[in-house]
Motif scaffolding. Structure first.
Motif, PDB file in Angstrom:
ATOM      1  N   LEU A  72       0.842  -1.189   0.000  1.00 47.53           N
ATOM      2  CA  LEU A  72       0.000   0.000   0.000  1.00 47.53           C
ATOM      3  C   LEU A  72       0.879   1.241   0.000  1.00 47.53           C
ATOM      4  N   VAL A  73       0.576   2.194  -0.881  1.00 44.48           N
ATOM      5  CA  VAL A  73       1.334   3.448  -0.945  1.00 44.48           C
ATOM      6  C   VAL A  73       0.376   4.625  -0.817  1.00 44.48           C
ATOM      7  N   ASP A  74       0.552   5.411   0.230  1.00 45.45           N
ATOM      8  CA  ASP A  74      -0.220   6.641   0.429  1.00 45.45           C
ATOM      9  C   ASP A  74       0.446   7.393   1.573  1.00 45.45           C
ATOM     10  N   PHE A  75       0.705   8.680   1.402  1.00 50.95           N
ATOM     11  CA  PHE A  75       1.393   9.437   2.450  1.00 50.95           C
ATOM     12  C   PHE A  75       0.444  10.354   3.220  1.00 50.95           C
ATOM     13  N   ASP A  76      -0.868  10.202   2.975  1.00 51.03           N
ATOM     14  CA  ASP A  76      -1.853  11.071   3.606  1.00 51.03           C
ATOM     15  C   ASP A  76      -2.427  10.424   4.867  1.00 51.03           C
ATOM     16  N   LYS A  98      -3.276   6.662   6.297  1.00 48.79           N
ATOM     17  CA  LYS A  98      -4.191   5.808   5.552  1.00 48.79           C
ATOM     18  C   LYS A  98      -3.638   4.400   5.338  1.00 48.79           C
ATOM     19  N   VAL A  99      -2.326   4.282   5.181  1.00 49.19           N
ATOM     20  CA  VAL A  99      -1.756   2.940   5.001  1.00 49.19           C
ATOM     21  C   VAL A  99      -1.970   2.091   6.248  1.00 49.19           C
ATOM     22  N   ASN A 100      -1.884   2.703   7.433  1.00 49.22           N
ATOM     23  CA  ASN A 100      -2.094   1.964   8.672  1.00 49.22           C
ATOM     24  C   ASN A 100      -3.560   1.596   8.855  1.00 49.22           C
ATOM     25  N   SER A 101      -4.429   2.557   8.569  1.00 42.64           N
ATOM     26  CA  SER A 101      -5.863   2.306   8.677  1.00 42.64           C
ATOM     27  C   SER A 101      -6.317   1.220   7.715  1.00 42.64           C
ATOM     28  N   ALA A 102      -5.864   1.318   6.466  1.00 39.95           N
ATOM     29  CA  ALA A 102      -6.254   0.328   5.461  1.00 39.95           C
ATOM     30  C   ALA A 102      -5.715  -1.053   5.810  1.00 39.95           C
ATOM     31  N   LYS A 103      -4.495  -1.117   6.303  1.00 40.50           N
ATOM     32  CA  LYS A 103      -3.932  -2.413   6.680  1.00 40.50           C
ATOM     33  C   LYS A 103      -4.782  -3.085   7.744  1.00 40.50           C
ATOM     34  N   ALA A 104      -5.228  -2.318   8.736  1.00 41.75           N
ATOM     35  CA  ALA A 104      -6.062  -2.890   9.795  1.00 41.75           C
ATOM     36  C   ALA A 104      -7.372  -3.431   9.218  1.00 41.75           C
ATOM     37  N   SER A 105      -7.984  -2.685   8.290  1.00 45.07           N
ATOM     38  CA  SER A 105      -9.235  -3.133   7.674  1.00 45.07           C
ATOM     39  C   SER A 105      -9.012  -4.386   6.834  1.00 45.07           C
ATOM     40  N   ILE A 106      -7.914  -4.407   6.099  1.00 47.46           N
ATOM     41  CA  ILE A 106      -7.585  -5.560   5.255  1.00 47.46           C
ATOM     42  C   ILE A 106      -7.389  -6.815   6.093  1.00 47.46           C
ATOM     43  N   GLU A 107      -6.658  -6.686   7.181  1.00 48.54           N
ATOM     44  CA  GLU A 107      -6.365  -7.855   8.020  1.00 48.54           C
ATOM     45  C   GLU A 107      -7.582  -8.344   8.786  1.00 48.54           C
ATOM     46  N   GLU A 108      -8.602  -7.490   8.943  1.00 47.38           N
ATOM     47  CA  GLU A 108      -9.869  -7.953   9.511  1.00 47.38           C
ATOM     48  C   GLU A 108     -10.575  -8.893   8.540  1.00 47.38           C
ATOM     49  N   ILE A 109     -10.373  -8.655   7.246  1.00 45.17           N
ATOM     50  CA  ILE A 109     -10.992  -9.491   6.219  1.00 45.17           C
ATOM     51  C   ILE A 109     -10.164 -10.743   5.961  1.00 45.17           C
ATOM     52  N   ASN A 110      -8.851 -10.565   5.843  1.00 42.46           N
ATOM     53  CA  ASN A 110      -7.962 -11.679   5.510  1.00 42.46           C
ATOM     54  C   ASN A 110      -6.692 -11.595   6.344  1.00 42.46           C
ATOM     55  N   PRO A 111      -6.648 -12.275   7.477  1.00 44.92           N
ATOM     56  CA  PRO A 111      -5.463 -12.212   8.342  1.00 44.92           C
ATOM     57  C   PRO A 111      -4.252 -12.939   7.776  1.00 44.92           C
ATOM     58  N   ILE A 113      -3.016 -12.462   4.693  1.00 44.51           N
ATOM     59  CA  ILE A 113      -2.328 -11.675   3.675  1.00 44.51           C
ATOM     60  C   ILE A 113      -1.124 -10.945   4.266  1.00 44.51           C
ATOM     61  N   ASN A 114      -0.090 -10.798   3.466  1.00 40.93           N
ATOM     62  CA  ASN A 114       1.105 -10.042   3.869  1.00 40.93           C
ATOM     63  C   ASN A 114       0.973  -8.620   3.335  1.00 40.93           C
ATOM     64  N   VAL A 115       0.865  -7.637   4.235  1.00 39.77           N
ATOM     65  CA  VAL A 115       0.643  -6.250   3.838  1.00 39.77           C
ATOM     66  C   VAL A 115       1.875  -5.405   4.156  1.00 39.77           C
ATOM     67  N   ASN A 116       2.367  -4.700   3.146  1.00 37.97           N
ATOM     68  CA  ASN A 116       3.479  -3.774   3.313  1.00 37.97           C
ATOM     69  C   ASN A 116       2.947  -2.348   3.199  1.00 37.97           C
ATOM     70  N   GLU A 117       3.476  -1.434   4.003  1.00 31.34           N
ATOM     71  CA  GLU A 117       2.997  -0.056   4.016  1.00 31.34           C
ATOM     72  C   GLU A 117       4.127   0.910   3.643  1.00 31.34           C
ATOM     73  N   ILE A 118       3.819   1.841   2.749  1.00 37.19           N
ATOM     74  CA  ILE A 118       4.755   2.904   2.378  1.00 37.19           C
ATOM     75  C   ILE A 118       4.008   4.223   2.511  1.00 37.19           C
ATOM     76  N   SER A 119       4.471   5.079   3.411  1.00 39.00           N
ATOM     77  CA  SER A 119       3.745   6.322   3.706  1.00 39.00           C
ATOM     78  C   SER A 119       4.558   7.559   3.350  1.00 39.00           C
ATOM     79  N   THR A 120       5.505   7.397   2.454  1.00 47.23           N
ATOM     80  CA  THR A 120       6.312   8.535   2.006  1.00 47.23           C
ATOM     81  C   THR A 120       6.170   8.681   0.494  1.00 47.23           C
ATOM     82  N   GLU A 121       6.362   9.894   0.006  1.00 44.06           N
ATOM     83  CA  GLU A 121       6.319  10.127  -1.427  1.00 44.06           C
ATOM     84  C   GLU A 121       7.483   9.423  -2.108  1.00 44.06           C
TER      85      GLU A 121
END
Length: 265
Positions: A72-76, A98-111, A113-121
């Protein structure tokens, strides 16, 4: 037992055979979709650019479909004004990246999945390096500068791309398939376009329109990974919610496109 099927062309780093979960049982009943297609999903690594109105349903549906790895890539950060259309986030996420929020929602659906977060431009070099390890990119960003940069990186690394946009009551989706010799890319359509006033922040967008467009984008990504059906490469799909009509327009490759025009191969 018979040998496992070969991976699709853009599964760049084969991964160990996964254990399929019960999350996706009903999908495997679809004609032409079997355990092989599901394993391709579990082996695949997708990149979602932007976690707003388009990226939110894309990320959630890819996770629900059984994707193995998602970056996931989003810096907002989440704002109250986002919540009517950005369904990966809730009121308790306001102020959270948003990357942290989305990761939490994703893992509620599918624990699983391997989720990587990038929050910088990301600059061009960093984006190209990131995409080189990705099987399919889904671009839900809201400005031409980023979309064109993502497109160019996908063309240069021969990485599949699904791109979408929405404004007011309209939306559009297209795909870039690197296996097509004469397949067009996003820059073939928009060239050197600039944003001006054409973004949802300035003009608004109906919340359900981004939901429709984002769901189609997720569907195209799944099709490109599994080989299910025929993807949108070579076409522009236009959605008009006011008249509830879809138009599928043929999109030729621009021979003068600075991204995909001059072929060296």
């Amino acid at each position: 037992p018979p040998p496992p099927p070969p991976p699709l062309f853009f599964l760049k780093k084969p991964r160990p055979p996964p254990i399929l979960s019960g999350l996706v049982g009903s999908e495997m009943c679809i004609r032409d979709r079997d355990i092989t297609g599901q394993q391709r999903l579990r082996d695949a690594h997708a990149l979602v650019m932007g976690l707003g109105g388009l990226g939110s349903p894309v990320a959630l549906y890819l996770a629900a479909a059984g994707l193995g790895q998602l970056t996931l890539v989003d810096f907002d950060a989440v704002d109250l004004s986002n919540l009517q259309r950005q369904i990966a986030h809730g009121t308790h996420d306001i102020g959270t990246l948003k990357v942290n929020s989305a990761k939490a929602s994703i893992e509620e659906i599918n624990p699983l999945i391997n989720v990587n977060e990038i929050s910088t431009e990301l600059d061009k070099a960093a984006l190209a390096s990131l995409i080189s390890d990705i099987d399919v990119v889904v671009d839900g960003t809201d400005n031409f500068k980023t979309r064109l940069m993502v497109n160019d990186a996908c063309v240069n690394t021969r990485t599949a791309l699904v791109s979408g946009a929405a404004i007011k009551l309209e939306g559009q989706i297209m795909a870039y398939d690197p296996t097509l010799e004469d397949g067009p890319c996003y820059r073939c359509l928009y060239g050197h376009a600039s944003d001006g006033d054409f973004n949802c922040a300035e003009n608004g967008v109906l919340a359900t329109v981004v939901g429709v467009v984002g769901t189609i984008m997720a569907t195209e990504a799944i099709k490109m990974i599994t080989g299910l059906g025929k993807n949108l490469a070579g076409f522009l799909l236009v959605f008009d919610a006011a008249s509830m009509e879809f138009r599928k327009l043929r999109l030729p490759r621009n021979p003068d496109c600075r991204a995909c025009g001059p072929r060296s191969d």
